[in-house]
Scaffold this motif. Sequence first.
Motif, short mmCIF file in Angstrom:
data_model
loop_
_atom_site.label_atom_id
_atom_site.label_comp_id
_atom_site.label_asym_id
_atom_site.label_seq_id
_atom_site.Cartn_x
_atom_site.Cartn_y
_atom_site.Cartn_z
N SER A 285 0.83 -1.20 0.00
CA SER A 285 0.00 0.00 0.00
C SER A 285 0.87 1.26 0.00
CB SER A 285 -0.92 0.00 1.22
OG SER A 285 -0.22 -0.35 2.40
N ASP B 156 5.32 1.71 11.49
CA ASP B 156 5.37 0.25 11.62
C ASP B 156 6.56 -0.08 12.51
OD1 ASP B 156 5.72 -2.62 11.07
OD2 ASP B 156 4.39 -2.28 9.37
N ASP C 214 -3.97 -0.53 8.84
CA ASP C 214 -3.71 -1.92 8.43
C ASP C 214 -2.63 -2.52 9.34
OD1 ASP C 214 -3.80 -4.28 7.04
OD2 ASP C 214 -2.63 -3.57 5.33
#
Length: 289
Positions: free
Chosen positions: A57, A78, A135
Amino acid sequence: MNHDEPWVVSDPSYDADQLNPKLKFAYWEGHRDFAYDLLHFVRPARLVELGSQYGCSLFTFCQAVRDFKLNTEINAVDMWSGDIGAEITGEEVYALVQKTAATYYPEVKLHLFQMRFDQALPDFANESIDILHIDGGHTFEDVERDFTTWLPKLKENGIVLFHDVYSPIDQGSCDHWEKTKREYDCYFDFTHSCGLGVLFPKGRYWYDKLEAAGFFKYYKDLYFYRSKYKYTQARFDELKGLYEERYQAIEQQSKMIDERDARIAADEKLVAEKDAAIASQAKMIDERD
Ligand SMILES: C[S@@+](CC[C@H](N)C(=O)[O-])C[C@H]1O[C@@H](n2cnc3c(N)ncnc32)[C@H](O)[C@@H]1O
């Protein structure tokens, strides 16, 4: 805000795939073309992604920013540590993400935050994000926590993207979407590629603009069919490559077998000649005796 742009369907190619061909088969892959065109349409000033891993993405967003020369700041959060959940990720994944960013998207204003989502919160002012992509963890509690803690950071009329809202393996994120879409009531979603929910929790400006541009009537389904087609094509190419490799290996082996058979035949001829010579010598010895 005054936006009267048409919705444009592009046919992008994703440069990041060259360094990491696996991106073509990531769960998120089927949403790339939609996300690419969405960025073109919305031209966000700031996008934040919670959960990037290999960057399927993330590099879609970067590709759109680069191709359309958008002035978008992209922020990816992340851990890239492998500590959270059972995700296959770690320093080598982070290194690949950094290398991909430096190789293909040096001109994009991209910030990588290697930390937990909550640790990145203080870096963003309230009402400062145009598009938020969630996500990360996929339990109900994970998504609920990420959504509620980051929602204040979203601008008025901002958009939230949720992945895995129709996932065959992550029931938590699906349940979360069921609850959230009813609560806010201004949304749409895709069911393919584990599902992508698109929520307008702070005003329906962009929903109405999409509707006015004919998105729901003419274009939305196209992304579903195109994703199926592209995935099938990519699988076909991959299998064709494997078939060709196997075919070459079989050709090589049958060449080796032919060579070996020829050597055996030559050896048998030598043995027969030697036998004949021995027989002739034995005959000569008999005659001499
Ligand atoms: C499903 S993957 C992201 C996939 C990616 N969006 C794509 O397009 O392929 C989820 C990522 O979120 C990260 N993650 C999950 N929970 C996190 C948290 N609380 N803080 C930081 N990273 C998290 C994991 O390390 C993993 O790399």
